[in-house]
Scaffold this motif. Structure first.
Motif, PDB file in Angstrom:
ATOM      1  N   ASP A  75       0.801  -1.210   0.000  1.00 35.23           N
ATOM      2  CA  ASP A  75       0.000   0.000   0.000  1.00 35.23           C
ATOM      3  C   ASP A  75       0.843   1.273   0.000  1.00 35.23           C
ATOM      4  OD1 ASP A  75      -2.184  -1.564  -0.052  1.00 35.23           O
ATOM      5  OD2 ASP A  75      -2.819  -1.178   2.008  1.00 35.23           O
ATOM      6  N   LYS A  76       2.099   1.185   0.432  1.00 39.75           N
ATOM      7  CA  LYS A  76       2.914   2.393   0.486  1.00 39.75           C
ATOM      8  C   LYS A  76       3.249   2.876  -0.913  1.00 39.75           C
ATOM      9  CE  LYS A  76       7.308  -0.099   0.970  1.00 39.75           C
ATOM     10  NZ  LYS A  76       8.476  -0.318   1.848  1.00 39.75           N
ATOM     11  N   LEU A  77       3.428   4.197  -1.031  1.00 42.09           N
ATOM     12  CA  LEU A  77       3.730   4.805  -2.325  1.00 42.09           C
ATOM     13  C   LEU A  77       5.088   4.357  -2.836  1.00 42.09           C
ATOM     14  CD1 LEU A  77       2.600   8.523  -1.959  1.00 42.09           C
ATOM     15  CD2 LEU A  77       1.778   6.895  -3.660  1.00 42.09           C
ATOM     16  N   PRO A  78       5.238   4.239  -4.172  1.00 42.49           N
ATOM     17  CA  PRO A  78       6.565   3.983  -4.729  1.00 42.49           C
ATOM     18  C   PRO A  78       7.522   5.104  -4.329  1.00 42.49           C
ATOM     19  CG  PRO A  78       4.840   3.709  -6.384  1.00 42.49           C
ATOM     20  CD  PRO A  78       4.190   4.313  -5.190  1.00 42.49           C
ATOM     21  N   HIS A  79       8.771   4.762  -4.078  1.00 39.05           N
ATOM     22  CA  HIS A  79       9.724   5.775  -3.619  1.00 39.05           C
ATOM     23  C   HIS A  79      10.027   6.810  -4.695  1.00 39.05           C
ATOM     24  CE1 HIS A  79      12.429   3.053  -5.814  1.00 39.05           C
ATOM     25  NE2 HIS A  79      13.259   4.087  -5.913  1.00 39.05           N
ATOM     26  N   THR A  80       9.691   6.488  -5.954  1.00 35.49           N
ATOM     27  CA  THR A  80       9.959   7.424  -7.049  1.00 35.49           C
ATOM     28  C   THR A  80       8.841   8.441  -7.246  1.00 35.49           C
ATOM     29  OG1 THR A  80       8.985   5.844  -8.602  1.00 35.49           O
ATOM     30  CG2 THR A  80      11.388   5.762  -8.311  1.00 35.49           C
ATOM     31  N   ALA A  81       7.700   8.255  -6.559  1.00 40.52           N
ATOM     32  CA  ALA A  81       6.539   9.128  -6.772  1.00 40.52           C
ATOM     33  C   ALA A  81       6.856  10.569  -6.392  1.00 40.52           C
ATOM     34  CB  ALA A  81       5.354   8.621  -5.970  1.00 40.52           C
ATOM     35  N   GLN A  82       6.533  11.488  -7.289  1.00 38.80           N
ATOM     36  CA  GLN A  82       6.770  12.909  -7.057  1.00 38.80           C
ATOM     37  C   GLN A  82       5.486  13.732  -7.063  1.00 38.80           C
ATOM     38  OE1 GLN A  82       9.628  14.277  -9.955  1.00 38.80           O
ATOM     39  NE2 GLN A  82      11.166  12.762  -9.367  1.00 38.80           N
ATOM     40  N   ALA A  83       4.432  13.200  -7.658  1.00 43.37           N
ATOM     41  CA  ALA A  83       3.165  13.938  -7.746  1.00 43.37           C
ATOM     42  C   ALA A  83       2.005  12.955  -7.664  1.00 43.37           C
ATOM     43  CB  ALA A  83       3.091  14.726  -9.052  1.00 43.37           C
ATOM     44  N   ALA A  84       0.912  13.419  -7.074  1.00 44.68           N
ATOM     45  CA  ALA A  84      -0.293  12.596  -6.950  1.00 44.68           C
ATOM     46  C   ALA A  84      -1.513  13.426  -7.314  1.00 44.68           C
ATOM     47  CB  ALA A  84      -0.429  12.042  -5.538  1.00 44.68           C
ATOM     48  N   ALA A  85      -2.511  12.772  -7.863  1.00 45.84           N
ATOM     49  CA  ALA A  85      -3.735  13.469  -8.251  1.00 45.84           C
ATOM     50  C   ALA A  85      -4.939  12.619  -7.876  1.00 45.84           C
ATOM     51  CB  ALA A  85      -3.738  13.754  -9.755  1.00 45.84           C
ATOM     52  N   LYS A  86      -6.002  13.307  -7.496  1.00 41.74           N
ATOM     53  CA  LYS A  86      -7.261  12.645  -7.161  1.00 41.74           C
ATOM     54  C   LYS A  86      -8.157  12.630  -8.386  1.00 41.74           C
ATOM     55  CE  LYS A  86     -11.261  13.124  -4.058  1.00 41.74           C
ATOM     56  NZ  LYS A  86     -11.837  13.935  -2.962  1.00 41.74           N
ATOM     57  N   ILE A  87      -8.631  11.442  -8.741  1.00 39.42           N
ATOM     58  CA  ILE A  87      -9.524  11.265  -9.884  1.00 39.42           C
ATOM     59  C   ILE A  87     -10.798  10.593  -9.393  1.00 39.42           C
ATOM     60  CG2 ILE A  87      -9.836  10.159 -12.128  1.00 39.42           C
ATOM     61  CD1 ILE A  87      -7.699  12.369 -12.113  1.00 39.42           C
ATOM     62  N   VAL A  88     -11.954  11.111  -9.813  1.00 31.90           N
ATOM     63  CA  VAL A  88     -13.222  10.477  -9.448  1.00 31.90           C
ATOM     64  C   VAL A  88     -13.802   9.752 -10.666  1.00 31.90           C
ATOM     65  CG1 VAL A  88     -13.806  11.997  -7.538  1.00 31.90           C
ATOM     66  CG2 VAL A  88     -14.443  12.652  -9.845  1.00 31.90           C
ATOM     67  N   ILE A  89     -14.396   8.604 -10.405  1.00 32.70           N
ATOM     68  CA  ILE A  89     -15.054   7.818 -11.448  1.00 32.70           C
ATOM     69  C   ILE A  89     -16.539   7.818 -11.122  1.00 32.70           C
ATOM     70  CG2 ILE A  89     -15.228   5.556 -12.555  1.00 32.70           C
ATOM     71  CD1 ILE A  89     -12.298   5.111 -11.778  1.00 32.70           C
ATOM     72  N   VAL A  90     -17.317   8.420 -12.006  1.00 27.20           N
ATOM     73  CA  VAL A  90     -18.727   8.660 -11.721  1.00 27.20           C
ATOM     74  C   VAL A  90     -19.602   8.036 -12.797  1.00 27.20           C
ATOM     75  CG1 VAL A  90     -18.202  10.804 -10.504  1.00 27.20           C
ATOM     76  CG2 VAL A  90     -18.747  10.882 -12.926  1.00 27.20           C
ATOM     77  N   SER A 146      -0.145   3.852 -10.550  1.00 30.56           N
ATOM     78  CA  SER A 146       0.991   4.677 -10.956  1.00 30.56           C
ATOM     79  C   SER A 146       0.961   4.804 -12.471  1.00 30.56           C
ATOM     80  CB  SER A 146       2.306   4.040 -10.506  1.00 30.56           C
ATOM     81  OG  SER A 146       2.352   3.905  -9.101  1.00 30.56           O
ATOM     82  N   ILE A 147       0.711   6.010 -12.972  1.00 30.07           N
ATOM     83  CA  ILE A 147       0.679   6.239 -14.407  1.00 30.07           C
ATOM     84  C   ILE A 147       2.098   6.235 -14.973  1.00 30.07           C
ATOM     85  CG2 ILE A 147       0.117   7.943 -16.194  1.00 30.07           C
ATOM     86  CD1 ILE A 147      -2.285   6.454 -15.187  1.00 30.07           C
ATOM     87  N   THR A 148       3.030   6.840 -14.232  1.00 27.20           N
ATOM     88  CA  THR A 148       4.455   6.774 -14.541  1.00 27.20           C
ATOM     89  C   THR A 148       5.176   6.515 -13.217  1.00 27.20           C
ATOM     90  OG1 THR A 148       4.925   9.124 -14.158  1.00 27.20           O
ATOM     91  CG2 THR A 148       4.131   8.518 -16.354  1.00 27.20           C
ATOM     92  N   ASP A 149       6.497   6.445 -13.259  1.00 25.66           N
ATOM     93  CA  ASP A 149       7.259   6.262 -12.026  1.00 25.66           C
ATOM     94  C   ASP A 149       7.082   7.446 -11.079  1.00 25.66           C
ATOM     95  OD1 ASP A 149       8.212   3.833 -12.867  1.00 25.66           O
ATOM     96  OD2 ASP A 149      10.103   4.641 -13.649  1.00 25.66           O
ATOM     97  N   GLN A 150       6.740   8.610 -11.655  1.00 25.48           N
ATOM     98  CA  GLN A 150       6.641   9.823 -10.846  1.00 25.48           C
ATOM     99  C   GLN A 150       5.209  10.223 -10.503  1.00 25.48           C
ATOM    100  OE1 GLN A 150       8.507   9.960 -13.905  1.00 25.48           O
ATOM    101  NE2 GLN A 150      10.296   9.262 -12.744  1.00 25.48           N
ATOM    102  N   VAL A 151       4.220   9.791 -11.310  1.00 25.44           N
ATOM    103  CA  VAL A 151       2.843  10.268 -11.156  1.00 25.44           C
ATOM    104  C   VAL A 151       1.920   9.143 -10.694  1.00 25.44           C
ATOM    105  CG1 VAL A 151       0.877  11.352 -12.296  1.00 25.44           C
ATOM    106  CG2 VAL A 151       3.207  12.013 -12.944  1.00 25.44           C
ATOM    107  N   VAL A 152       1.216   9.395  -9.596  1.00 28.50           N
ATOM    108  CA  VAL A 152       0.294   8.424  -9.012  1.00 28.50           C
ATOM    109  C   VAL A 152      -1.108   9.013  -9.013  1.00 28.50           C
ATOM    110  CG1 VAL A 152      -0.330   7.197  -6.892  1.00 28.50           C
ATOM    111  CG2 VAL A 152       2.064   7.374  -7.568  1.00 28.50           C
ATOM    112  N   LEU A 153      -2.084   8.200  -9.387  1.00 25.70           N
ATOM    113  CA  LEU A 153      -3.478   8.622  -9.345  1.00 25.70           C
ATOM    114  C   LEU A 153      -4.199   7.879  -8.233  1.00 25.70           C
ATOM    115  CD1 LEU A 153      -4.486   8.593 -13.134  1.00 25.70           C
ATOM    116  CD2 LEU A 153      -3.451  10.456 -11.800  1.00 25.70           C
ATOM    117  N   TYR A 154      -4.929   8.643  -7.410  1.00 19.38           N
ATOM    118  CA  TYR A 154      -5.824   8.062  -6.425  1.00 19.38           C
ATOM    119  C   TYR A 154      -7.230   8.063  -7.029  1.00 19.38           C
ATOM    120  CZ  TYR A 154      -2.099   8.540  -2.979  1.00 19.38           C
ATOM    121  OH  TYR A 154      -0.912   8.421  -2.300  1.00 19.38           O
TER     122      TYR A 154
END
Length: 206
Positions: free
Chosen positions: A16-31, A86-94
């Motif tokens: 569950d922990k974030l990848p150590h390379t993650a630099q940015a995160a974004a919240k996305i809703v699915i409706v 993780s969309i890329t090594d740096q970008v994670v979507l919640y």
């Protein structure tokens, strides 16, 4: 659709922990409306074990919830679904999946808070339920893309016709998807991210 039969990641899910390379995160809703595949999409694409708030459907929902086209559905989301990719090594979507029944739509306001963008899942058998969903996103200024979930027994139409029927502006992406398939769900999220990037480059998204 049930994500238990989805094409999920092979092997065990990541911690569950974030990848150590993650630099940015974004919240996305699915409706979307009731039974359009929101839980399925979150479950198929999440790299962690998804959190769901599904409860068994009971007789009390008859006449209250519109389950047209969902006769085999035995459980329903009553709060939210949650996953991460993780969309890329740096970008994670919640990912936050919203409940579909109108009686739970009061929860949407909280789920929309801080959301960078949204995916609107559509069932061609019930296009009419999509209008209020998209209207709520527009009222809150949340950019979105439209994904047409290809149920086996649902009619198929050219995307141009669906764009017209949904009264979508030309700039809003619309695509078909199979919410059970990880690759298909991931493509939808990548389309959303490209759309958000284009808005940011034009100064529409800040």
């Amino acid at each position: 659709m049930d994500f238990k039969g989805s094409d999920t990641l092979p092997g065990p899910r990541t911690e569950d922990k974030l990848p150590h390379t993650a630099q940015a995160a974004a919240k996305i809703v699915i409706v979307g409306g009731f039974g359009v595949g929101k839980t399925t999409m979150v479950g198929s694409v999440s790299e962690i074990k998804p959190l769901t708030t599904e409860e068994t459907m009971t007789q009390a929902g008859i006449g209250v919830d519109d389950n047209f086209g969902s006769d085999t559905k035995t459980a329903t989301t009553v709060a939210m679904d949650f996953g991460r990719i993780s969309i890329t090594d740096q970008v994670v979507l919640y990912l936050f999946g919203t409940p579909g029944q109108q009686r739970f739509w009061f929860l949407w306001n909280g789920l929309f808070e801080g959301a960078l963008g949204a995916v609107v899942l559509v069932d061609t058998r019930r296009l009419e339920v999509s209008f209020e969903v998209m209207g709520r996103l527009e009222e809150r200024g949340v950019p979105f893309v439209v994904a047409v979930n290809t149920f086996p027994d649902a009619p198929r139409y050219p995307l141009d016709e669906l764009r017209t029927a949904l009264d979508l502006s030309p700039e809003i992406p619309i695509m078909e998807c199979d919410a059970r398939r990880r690759a298909s769900s991931r493509d939808v999220l990548l389309t959303l991210m490209r759309f958000l990037k284009s808005l940011a480059m034009r100064g529409v998204l800040t």
